[in-house]
Design a protein around this motif. Structure first.
Motif, PDB file in Angstrom:
ATOM      1  N   GLY A 407     -37.410   3.105 -33.705  1.00  0.00           N
ATOM      2  CA  GLY A 407     -37.373   4.556 -33.599  1.00  0.00           C
ATOM      3  C   GLY A 407     -36.007   5.192 -33.736  1.00  0.00           C
ATOM      4  O   GLY A 407     -35.896   6.423 -33.684  1.00  0.00           O
ATOM      5  N   VAL A 408     -34.953   4.419 -33.908  1.00  0.00           N
ATOM      6  CA  VAL A 408     -33.618   4.998 -34.084  1.00  0.00           C
ATOM      7  C   VAL A 408     -33.509   5.568 -35.492  1.00  0.00           C
ATOM      8  O   VAL A 408     -33.754   4.869 -36.472  1.00  0.00           O
ATOM      9  N   ARG A 409     -33.146   6.825 -35.577  1.00  0.00           N
ATOM     10  CA  ARG A 409     -33.115   7.516 -36.863  1.00  0.00           C
ATOM     11  C   ARG A 409     -31.705   8.017 -37.176  1.00  0.00           C
ATOM     12  O   ARG A 409     -30.876   8.168 -36.273  1.00  0.00           O
ATOM     13  N   PRO A 410     -31.445   8.287 -38.468  1.00  0.00           N
ATOM     14  CA  PRO A 410     -30.131   8.838 -38.833  1.00  0.00           C
ATOM     15  C   PRO A 410     -29.806  10.080 -38.012  1.00  0.00           C
ATOM     16  O   PRO A 410     -30.664  10.937 -37.798  1.00  0.00           O
ATOM     17  N   GLY A 411     -28.573  10.159 -37.541  1.00  0.00           N
ATOM     18  CA  GLY A 411     -28.139  11.294 -36.743  1.00  0.00           C
ATOM     19  C   GLY A 411     -28.290  11.095 -35.256  1.00  0.00           C
ATOM     20  O   GLY A 411     -27.643  11.799 -34.466  1.00  0.00           O
ATOM     21  N   GLN A 412     -29.154  10.170 -34.837  1.00  0.00           N
ATOM     22  CA  GLN A 412     -29.266   9.898 -33.407  1.00  0.00           C
ATOM     23  C   GLN A 412     -28.010   9.180 -32.923  1.00  0.00           C
ATOM     24  O   GLN A 412     -27.330   8.490 -33.680  1.00  0.00           O
ATOM     25  N   ARG A 413     -27.741   9.329 -31.628  1.00  0.00           N
ATOM     26  CA  ARG A 413     -26.499   8.806 -31.073  1.00  0.00           C
ATOM     27  C   ARG A 413     -26.748   7.515 -30.300  1.00  0.00           C
ATOM     28  O   ARG A 413     -27.680   7.455 -29.497  1.00  0.00           O
ATOM     29  N   VAL A 414     -25.903   6.527 -30.567  1.00  0.00           N
ATOM     30  CA  VAL A 414     -26.036   5.224 -29.920  1.00  0.00           C
ATOM     31  C   VAL A 414     -24.718   4.899 -29.220  1.00  0.00           C
ATOM     32  O   VAL A 414     -23.688   4.716 -29.883  1.00  0.00           O
ATOM     33  N   SER A 415     -24.749   4.844 -27.897  1.00  0.00           N
ATOM     34  CA  SER A 415     -23.558   4.521 -27.121  1.00  0.00           C
ATOM     35  C   SER A 415     -23.410   3.009 -27.043  1.00  0.00           C
ATOM     36  O   SER A 415     -24.353   2.294 -26.687  1.00  0.00           O
ATOM     37  N   LEU A 416     -22.213   2.520 -27.363  1.00  0.00           N
ATOM     38  CA  LEU A 416     -21.955   1.087 -27.403  1.00  0.00           C
ATOM     39  C   LEU A 416     -21.082   0.690 -26.213  1.00  0.00           C
ATOM     40  O   LEU A 416     -19.874   0.944 -26.200  1.00  0.00           O
ATOM     41  N   LEU A 417     -21.702   0.081 -25.211  1.00  0.00           N
ATOM     42  CA  LEU A 417     -20.994  -0.353 -24.007  1.00  0.00           C
ATOM     43  C   LEU A 417     -20.836  -1.869 -24.057  1.00  0.00           C
ATOM     44  O   LEU A 417     -21.365  -2.608 -23.238  1.00  0.00           O
ATOM     45  N   ILE A 418     -20.125  -2.320 -25.074  1.00  0.00           N
ATOM     46  CA  ILE A 418     -19.976  -3.743 -25.346  1.00  0.00           C
ATOM     47  C   ILE A 418     -18.492  -4.040 -25.532  1.00  0.00           C
ATOM     48  O   ILE A 418     -17.777  -3.264 -26.177  1.00  0.00           O
ATOM     49  N   THR A 419     -18.026  -5.138 -24.967  1.00  0.00           N
ATOM     50  CA  THR A 419     -16.628  -5.510 -25.147  1.00  0.00           C
ATOM     51  C   THR A 419     -16.387  -5.942 -26.582  1.00  0.00           C
ATOM     52  O   THR A 419     -17.293  -6.427 -27.265  1.00  0.00           O
ATOM     53  N   PRO A 420     -15.151  -5.763 -27.091  1.00  0.00           N
ATOM     54  CA  PRO A 420     -14.868  -6.135 -28.480  1.00  0.00           C
ATOM     55  C   PRO A 420     -15.218  -7.599 -28.753  1.00  0.00           C
ATOM     56  O   PRO A 420     -14.958  -8.489 -27.947  1.00  0.00           O
ATOM     57  N   GLY A 421     -15.825  -7.820 -29.890  1.00  0.00           N
ATOM     58  CA  GLY A 421     -16.263  -9.163 -30.272  1.00  0.00           C
ATOM     59  C   GLY A 421     -17.392  -9.075 -31.274  1.00  0.00           C
ATOM     60  O   GLY A 421     -17.610  -8.042 -31.916  1.00  0.00           O
ATOM     61  N   VAL A 422     -18.149 -10.146 -31.392  1.00  0.00           N
ATOM     62  CA  VAL A 422     -19.201 -10.242 -32.398  1.00  0.00           C
ATOM     63  C   VAL A 422     -20.301  -9.215 -32.161  1.00  0.00           C
ATOM     64  O   VAL A 422     -20.750  -8.534 -33.093  1.00  0.00           O
ATOM     65  N   ASP A 423     -20.757  -9.088 -30.908  1.00  0.00           N
ATOM     66  CA  ASP A 423     -21.866  -8.167 -30.637  1.00  0.00           C
ATOM     67  C   ASP A 423     -21.481  -6.723 -30.903  1.00  0.00           C
ATOM     68  O   ASP A 423     -22.275  -5.943 -31.454  1.00  0.00           O
TER      69      ASP A 423
END
Length: 915
Positions: A407-423
Motif C-alpha cells: 500500500g505504499v504509494r508515490p508521495g507517501q512518507r516513510v520514516s527510516l529509524l535505522i542505523t547506517p548500514g545495509v538495511d
C-alpha cells in the motif's frame, strides 16, 4: 472593561432579519473597514472557535488593513457579544447563520475565509457553499473529520462527559479557563480577562458547542461535518494551514487529514505553539505575507481564476502540487529544487538546458546489478556486515515491490529509524525507486529533536530497528510500523509492528517471480527525501529535496572531489553514510556511536579504511578531534591503512586550520579539505589546507581577506553573493564586492526544494530570485573566496556598530590556555556589550573543570588585548565555563544563543550555573 489591542471603531452590531418563524438575531463583529484608505483588495471572513470570540483576531485587523484587506471577524451567535437567544445551534445551523450574516452585509468577493477550532469547520462550511465569492481559505488548528476507530481528544471527552459537561462549560468558567491556559507563554492577565469578559453570565452556547462535537457516526451534526469534509476535498483555491503542534485538542492526525484534503495547501507549523495559535505565534503577520504572495496587488482576484494562476500546477500523475513553495509571485518562474530562475525560453540562469536531465539516484543499482563486488560494508563490535552490488540491487527491487504491494504509494512518507548500514541503504533506495519520500531524522538530533522532527513530517510508514520502534511507541509517532528485523511475537504486538523487512523482502522476491513489475520511476521534480537540519540554531527543520536536487548534490560532490565508482568512501558522520552508494562507490560505515560523532576513534577509522580499501574519508570536526586524540592507540597495520587515504573531508562546522593540518599525523598522504555548506545546500564552497594557508597569508594585502574563517571558493555550478547588513539586519542589495559583510546568499542546482511544512520560514529564506538566504554572515575577498563570520542571529549590535563573532573568537582562542571561545552580545539590541565566554585547557588552567566563573584577571587582560589587536573592538567581560555547549549532531557548533542567555543572567547577578 479594558480590551487590550481592540479598537472601539472596529466594533459593530448587525441585525440579520428572521426567516419563517425564526426572529431576527443580532451579531457582534469586528470590522476594520474604517481603517482602509480605498476599496479593499478583498475580505477576510474570520471565525473564532469555542470558547473564544472575535477578540482572537484582534492582531489581524490592523495588519490586514495596512495591506488593503478588509477583515470581518464575527462573534458566533450565543458567543462573545452576539445575541443569546437560547436556541440550540448545531454545525449546519451555524454555517447557515454565517451565510445569512454575509448576505445581510452584502459581502462580495473575493473572500478568504479564516477559521480556528470549530470556527475552522464553520468557515470552511461557508467556503464550500459560496464558491462564487471564495478566493482562498486559511485555517488554524481545526478538524473537518474524525475517524470513528479512534477516540476524540481526552480534553474534549472529559468536557463532554455527562457528569462534567454542565458545570464545566455553562455552570462555571472552568472550560474557558482551561482553554486559555493552553496558551504558551501564559496570557497576560488583561488579555485573559478580555477573553473571559463576554462570559460572566450566559455560557450556554459554550456548553452547546461541546455537545455538538460529532464524536460518533450517529451524532446529529455528523452529516453536516461529512458534507464539509467532502466539500473541502474539492476546493481548488489557494489554502494556508497554520498549526500549533503542541495542541492537545487538535492533534497531528487532524493536520494530516486536512492536508490529504488540501494537498495543494501551504503549511506552516509553529514549533512550540499550541491550541491558541494566534496568542502563541505571529499568525497575523504570516497570513498577510501569504496574501501578498498568493494574491499580488496587480493580479485581479476572483474565484474564477484558474488554479494554475493561483500557484498550483498539475503533475503528469494528475495530482496537484504547490509551485511557489517560497511564496514568490506567479511570474517569478522559479525552479523549485534549485532556486535558479528561468527565462521565458525555459533555460536555466546557469545556461544549462532544461532537458539536460541527470541520471536517477537508483540508476547505479541497475548499472551494477550483475556486479559481485562489495557495495556496503558496515562494521559492528565483533562483526562486519557486507552486501554486494548485485545483492543490494536485488534487495532494493524486492523491498520496493513489497512496499508497493502493501500500500505504499508515490508521495507517501516513510520514516527510516535505522542505523547506517545495509538495511538503511536498502530501505532508502527502495523508497527512492518507489517514489515514496524518505524521512531521515538521524539519532544525532537526540530523542526530543527526533520526536519533534518525525511528528512534524507526519510519516505514513515507519521502518525501524527495535530501539527506534520503542521510541515511536512511547512518543506516539504517526505511521504504520515495520520492523527492520524479526521480533518475538509479544514484542511485535506491543510495538504495533505490522510487518518486517525480512518478510517484505521475501514477499518482494515472490512478486518478482510472479512477473509483477515496479511502477514507473518517479519524476525528477517529485519529492525524494526530507532531511533535517542539526537544530543548532533552533528546532531542527525538515528540508525537502526533489530527486533532481539530490542528483545535483551527488553530481556536485563527484565533480568537486572526483568521487565515484573507483573511490571507496568511509563515512564517519551518519548523514553522509549513504553518499557512497549514490556515487556508485563502496560505502563503509565505521564501528561508532552514530548519535555522537566524537566517539569515532582512530582505530575504528583505520579498521573501516582497511575493510573497504577506502581512498576517501568523511568525518565531522568533532570526530577528527577524537581520531587525533586516540591516534597513539593505532597499530602498525592500522597506520599503514590510513596512509593509503588520498582524500579527507570534514564538514558540519568550521574547522580550524591547525586542526586540519594535524590530519597528516594519521593520514599523511591525504588531501585534507573542508567543504562549507548546510543541509539546505551542500557543498557551497570548498577549500584545502594549502589554500587556507594562502588565504591567511593574504590577510592585510588582498582586499577582504581576513576577519573570519576562509571556506574557499564556490564549487562548480554554485553562485555566492552577500546581502549587506544594516544595523544587524541583512537588507541591502546582493553584491560580490570584496570586504562587504552581510548574509551569505546561495544559488545552486543542488539547493533544497523548500522547508517542509514551514511556509513562512521558506519565504523568509528565499530572496526574490529564489536564492537561499543561509543565515550565515560573511564576506567575499578580492580572490572570490568566502570568509564566514558567524550566524546572523548571533551578530552583536554594539553602540559602535555590528560585531560578528568568529573573528573575536579566533583572536581569543590564540591566547595560551584557551581551548574554545564564544563571542556573544549582552543587553538590548543596538547597545549590546561584547562578552567572551571561554572553555580553557586543563593543562594550563587548573580551574578548567570547576564551576563557571569570571575569568582570572590575567586571562581577561590577555583576551582583551588579543581581541583589541586583531578585531579592534572592546570586550566588556570575560567568563569561563568548564565546557561550551554544542549542538547534538555535530558536537562542534557552539550554541551561542544559549550562551548569550546564560551570560546575561550571570552578569545580572543571577546564579552562575552551567550554560
Amino acid at each position: 472593561m479594558s480590551l487590550p489591542g481592540l479598537e472601539a471603531r472596529w466594533r459593530r452590531h448587525v441585525t440579520v432579519p428572521g426567516t419563517g418563524e425564526d426572529p431576527p438575531v443580532t451579531w457582534h463583529l469586528l470590522d476594520n473597514e474604517p481603517d482602509l484608505t480605498g476599496p479593499p483588495r478583498g475580505t477576510l471572513l474570520a471565525v473564532h472557535g469555542n470558547p473564544t470570540w472575535s477578540y482572537l483576531w484582534r492582531a489581524l485587523l490592523p495588519a490586514a488593513a495596512a495591506q488593503g484587506w478588509r477583515v470581518v471577524a464575527v462573534d458566533q451567535l450565543g458567543m462573545g457579544y452576539s445575541e443569546r437567544d437560547g436556541r440550540l445551534r448545531r454545525l449546519g445551523d451555524r454555517i447557515a447563520d454565517l451565510g445569512a450574516l454575509t448576505d445581510t452585509l452584502g459581502l462580495t468577493g473575493p473572500v478568504v475565509t479564516v477559521g480556528h477550532d470549530w470556527g475552522g469547520v464553520v468557515s470552511l462550511g461557508w467556503a464550500v457553499e459560496h464558491p462564487e465569492l471564495l478566493a482562498g481559505v486559511v485555517v488554524t488548528n481545526t478538524a473537518v473529520h474524525h475517524d470513528d476507530s479512534s477516540h476524540i481528544p481526552v480534553l474534549l471527552r472529559l468536557a463532554g462527559h455527562p457528569t462534567v459537561h454542565g458545570w464545566a462549560t455553562s455552570g462555571t468558567r472552568t472550560f474557558l479557563r482551561a482553554t486559555l491556559a493552553l496558551a504558551s507563554p501564559p496570557l497576560e492577565p488583561e488579555v485573559r480577562a478580555a477573553y473571559l469578559a463576554p462570559y460572566d453570565e450566559d455560557r450556554q452556547a459554550v456548553a452547546d458547542f461541546v455537545a455538538d462535537i460529532p464524536a460518533g457516526p450517529d451524532h446529529p451534526s455528523r452529516p453536516a461535518l461529512d458534507a464539509v469534509a467532502d466539500g473541502v476535498a474539492r476546493l481548488t483555491v489557494p489554502a494556508l494551514v497554520l498549526w500549533g503542534p503542541r495542541d492537545p485538542v487538535f492533534q497531528g492526525r487532524y493536520l494530516e487529514d486536512l492536508l490529504r484534503r488540501l494537498p495543494h495547501a501551504d503549511v506552516h507549523r509553529f514549533e512550540g505553539a499550541g491550541h491558541l495559535l494566534t496568542e502563541d505565534a505571529d499568525v497575523a503577520g504570516t497570513v498577510v505575507a501569504w496574501l501578498d504572495s498568493r494574491f499580488p496587488r496587480e493580479t485581479p482576484l476572483s474565484s474564477e481564476t484558474p488554479l494554475s494562476a493561483q500557484g498550483v500546477a498539475t503533475t503528469s500523475r494528475g495530482d496537484s502540487r504547490v509551485v511557489r513553495d517560497s511564496g514568490l509571485s506567479p511570474d517569478s518562474r522559479v525552479v523549485r529544487d534549485s532556486g535558479l530562475s528561468r527565462d521565458r525560453r525555459g533555460v536555466r540562469a546557469s545556461g544549462v538546458l532544461e532537458d539536460d536531465r541527470p541520471r536517477s539516484l537508483t540508476a547505479v543499482l541497475e548499472d551494477r546489478r550483475e556486479d559481485d563486488s562489495p557495495a556496503v560494508v558496515a562494521l559492528h563490535p565483533g562483526s562486519t556486515e557486507t552486501v554486494t552490488w548485485r545483492e543490494l540491487a536485488t534487495r532494493v527491487r524486492h523491498l520496493a515491490l513489497a512496499l508497493h504491494d502493501s500500500g505504499v504509494r508515490p508521495g507517501q512518507r516513510v520514516s527510516l529509524l535505522i542505523t547506517p548500514g545495509v538495511d538503511l541503504t536498502t530501505a532508502l533506495f527502495a523508497c527512492l525507486r518507489l517514489g515514496a519520500v524518505a524521512v531521515v531524522a538521524d539519532q544525532g538530533l537526540g530523542l526530543r529533536g527526533m520526536s519533534r522532527a518525525i511528528r512534524g513530517a507526519g510519516p505514513d510508514v515507519v521502518i525501524g530497528i527495535e530501539r527506534g520502534l520503542v521510541g515511536a511507541r512511547i512518543m506516539a509517532w504517526p505511521g504504520r510500523r515495520i520492523a527492520a528485523t524479526e521480533l518475538p511475537a509479544p514484542a511485535a504486538r506491543a510495538l504495533g509492528v505490522s510487518d518486517t523487512l525480512p518478510r517484505l523482502l521475501a514477499r518482494g522476491a515472490g512478486l518478482e517471480r510472479a512477473g509483477i513489475a515496479l511502477p514507473p520511476e518517479p519524476d525528477l521534480d517529485d519529492d525524494a527525501a526530507i532531511l533535517f537540519t542539526s537544530g543548532s540554531t533552533g528546532p531542527a527543520k525538515g528540508v525537502r529535496y526533489s530527486h533532481r536536487g539530490l542528483c545535483g548534490m551527488r553530481d556536485t560532490l563527484a565533480a568537486t572531489y572526483g568521487l565515484g565508482p573507483g573511490t571507496p568512501f568511509v563515512a564517519g558522520f551518519a548523514p553522509f553514510a549513504l553518499l557512497g552508494t549514490a556515487l556508485g562507490s563502496l560505502a563503509v560505515v565505521p564501528d561508532m556511536d552514530v548519535t555522537a560523532p566524537a566517539t569515532l576513534t582512530a582505530s575504528a577509522l583505520a579498521d573501516a579504511v582497511r575493510a573497504g580499501g577506502a581512498a576517501a574519508v568523511f568525518t565531522s570536526p568533532s570526530a577528527l578531534r577524537n581520531v587525533l586524540a586516540t591516534a597513539a592507540d593505532l597499530t602498525a597495520e592500522q597506520r599503514e591503512a590510513l596512509a593509503g587515504v588520498s582524500l579527507f573531508l570534514s564538514a558540519g562546522a568550521p574547522i580550524p586550520p591547525e586542526l586540519l593540518a594535524r590530519v597528516a599525523e594519521v593520514m599523511p598522504d591525504a588531501d585534507a579539505r573542508t567543504p562549507y555548506g548546510m543541509t539546505e545546500v551542500l557543498p557551497v564552497t570548498d577549500i584545502g589546507l594549502a589554500e587556507i594557508r594562502d588565504a591567511l597569508a593574504d590577510v592585510g594585502t588582498v582586499p577582504g581577506a581576513g576577519g573570519g574563517t576562509c571556506v574557499g571558493r564556490p564549487v562548480p555550478g554554485t553562485e555566492v553573493s552577500i546581502v549587506p547588513l544594516d544595523d544587524g539586519a541583512a537588507t541591502g542589495e546582493p553584491t560580490t564586492a570584496p570586504g562587504v559583510t552581510g548574509e551569505v546568499l546561495v544559488a545552486a542546482p543542488h539547493l533544497k526544494r523548500t522547508y517542509d511544512r514551514l511556509w513562512a520560514t521558506q519565504r523568509a529564506s528565499a530572496d526574490h530570485a529564489g536564492r537561499h538566504r543561509t543565515g550565515d554572515v560573511g564576506h567575499l575577498d578580492a580572490r572570490g573566496r568566502l570568509w564566514v563570520e558567524g550566524r546572523l542571529a548571533h551578530v552583536v549590535t554594539a553602540p559602535g556598530g555590528v560585531i560578528t563573532p568568529v573573528a573575536v573568537e579566533h583572536a581569543a582562542e590564540r591566547v595560551p590556555g584557551v581551548r574554545r571561545a564564544a563571542a556573544v552580545g549582552v543587553g538590548p539590541a543596538g547597545t549590546q556589550q561584547l562578552v567572551v565566554v571561554l572553555e580553557t585547557d586543563p593543562s594550563v588552567d587548573r580551574r578548567s573543570g570547576s564551576a563557571p566563573s569570571l575569568a582570572t584577571p590575567g586571562l581577561t587582560r590577555a583576551v582583551r588585548r588579543a581581541v583589541g589587536a586583531d578585531v579592534g573592538v572592546p570586550v566588556s567581560a570575560v567568563l569561563r565555563v568548564p565546557e561550551l555547549p554544542t549542538d547534538v549532531r555535530h558536537n562542534a557548533k557552539i550554541e551561542r544563543g544559549r550562551i548569550a542567555r546564560w551570560a546575561e543572567q550571570a552578569l545580572a547577578g543571577g546564579r552562575m550555573g552551567r550554560p
